[in-house]
Design an enzyme around this catalytic site. Sequence first.
Site, PDB file in Angstrom:
ATOM      1  N   ALA A 106       1.189  -1.089  -0.256  1.00  0.00           N
ATOM      2  CA  ALA A 106      -0.044  -0.007   0.112  1.00  0.00           C
ATOM      3  C   ALA A 106       0.888   1.201   0.290  1.00  0.00           C
ATOM      4  CB  ALA A 106      -0.975   0.228   1.688  1.00  0.00           C
ATOM      5  N   ASP A 148      -4.863  -0.769   5.129  1.00  0.00           N
ATOM      6  CA  ASP A 148      -4.051  -0.324   5.029  1.00  0.00           C
ATOM      7  C   ASP A 148      -3.841   0.943   4.049  1.00  0.00           C
ATOM      8  OD1 ASP A 148      -3.092  -2.910   6.264  1.00  0.00           O
ATOM      9  OD2 ASP A 148      -1.620  -3.987   4.415  1.00  0.00           O
TER      10      ASP A 148
HETATM   11  C1  MEV Z   1      -3.411  -6.842   6.654  1.00  0.00           C
HETATM   12  O1  MEV Z   1      -2.968  -5.639   7.044  1.00  0.00           O
HETATM   13  C2  MEV Z   1      -5.066  -6.392   7.912  1.00  0.00           C
HETATM   14  C3  MEV Z   1      -6.192  -7.866   7.090  1.00  0.00           C
HETATM   15  O2  MEV Z   1      -6.785  -7.699   8.248  1.00  0.00           O
HETATM   16  C4  MEV Z   1      -6.644  -7.945   5.903  1.00  0.00           C
HETATM   17  C5  MEV Z   1      -7.622  -6.477   5.887  1.00  0.00           C
HETATM   18  O3  MEV Z   1      -7.731  -6.360   6.800  1.00  0.00           O
HETATM   19  O4  MEV Z   1      -7.867  -6.616   4.077  1.00  0.00           O
HETATM   20  C6  MEV Z   1      -5.291  -8.852   7.619  1.00  0.00           C
END
Ligand code: MEV
Length: 328
Positions: A106, A148
């Site tokens: 990201a 993210d």
């Molecule tokens: C990834 O940084 C965070 C998760 O919750 C996936 C998402 O929110 O898309 C695991």
Amino acid sequence: MGITEASAPAKVILCGEHAVVYGCPAIALPLGNLRAYASVRDGPPGGPMRFRATNLHREWDVGSSATEPLGELALATMRYLGRDPTSLVITLSSDIPIASGMGSGAAIATALVRALTTHMGRALSPQEISALVYTSEQRYHGTPSGIDNTVVAYETPIYFQRSTPPRPGTSPLSSSANIIPLPVPDDEPLNLVIGDTGKHVPTHEPVNDLRRRYQESPQLYDIIFHYITALVKEAGDNIHCRYHEGLGALLDRNHYLLQELHLSSPELDTLVLAARKAGALGAKLSGAGWGGIMVALVRADGSDRVAKALLDAGAVQVYLASTAPPAR
Ligand code: MEV
């Protein structure tokens, strides 16, 4: 026009990861000292968009179509600006470890969109940048919650809850999520120590595995998500009230629930225990799990001790982070 440079921060999820994909709230913070970078300059007339990824020692060209995420994102950004693809040299680099739960994808994508739009003479809002990056992440990672791209593009601590996901073929701005900036009082900053297990896990692997298990017995998982929702709400209140002991206990509880969801790993559990033994107020895995990073909340004078304990317990890297404003 000369070179246009931009950057974007890494992120850490303080609590609520995974449950956030199912519509529960989560809290995330940007890590301003750890960044991805993009620069854009005009290329030779009639040339392609040339990408240079310095960390990966890779170069590739993008014409009017692209088959990889960053090229596609650049083309989508140009389309959003109402511009045709043009001859550019785009250089990307990053200090953020990949596939470690720190939002490296990201951050690179956000730095790219920031640099490209500025180079084209336009200033997009964080909402527009976040939506463009989300559409790209969605295409390649399936069902990201959007947390993210949001925390990275807004670059501020956030309380995030997904509402309706964007529908393919509609404007990126049609995505809606509840994004509440979560100011952390400057007089009681959050001091964090992040430990990297060194085990790289692509986010979509644990996310897809949990989805498969969720579909088999949703009631079981909904109960756990309910507990996570309650603790995330309380965590937001504790940040607001400067009650860091309470916040630490909630991080511990969140780690336990993530263990119940089979998202931890022996490496993560070892680091979490080591941080707690070294005096952390609370510790948990952060991000997708199975590897990647864990985060510990520490007292103002506790960072060094916890960082040393994490390295002694096998962390390949530790990062110190604080929400305190940078010293002048
Ligand atoms: C990834 O940084 C965070 C998760 O919750 C996936 C998402 O929110 O898309 C695991």
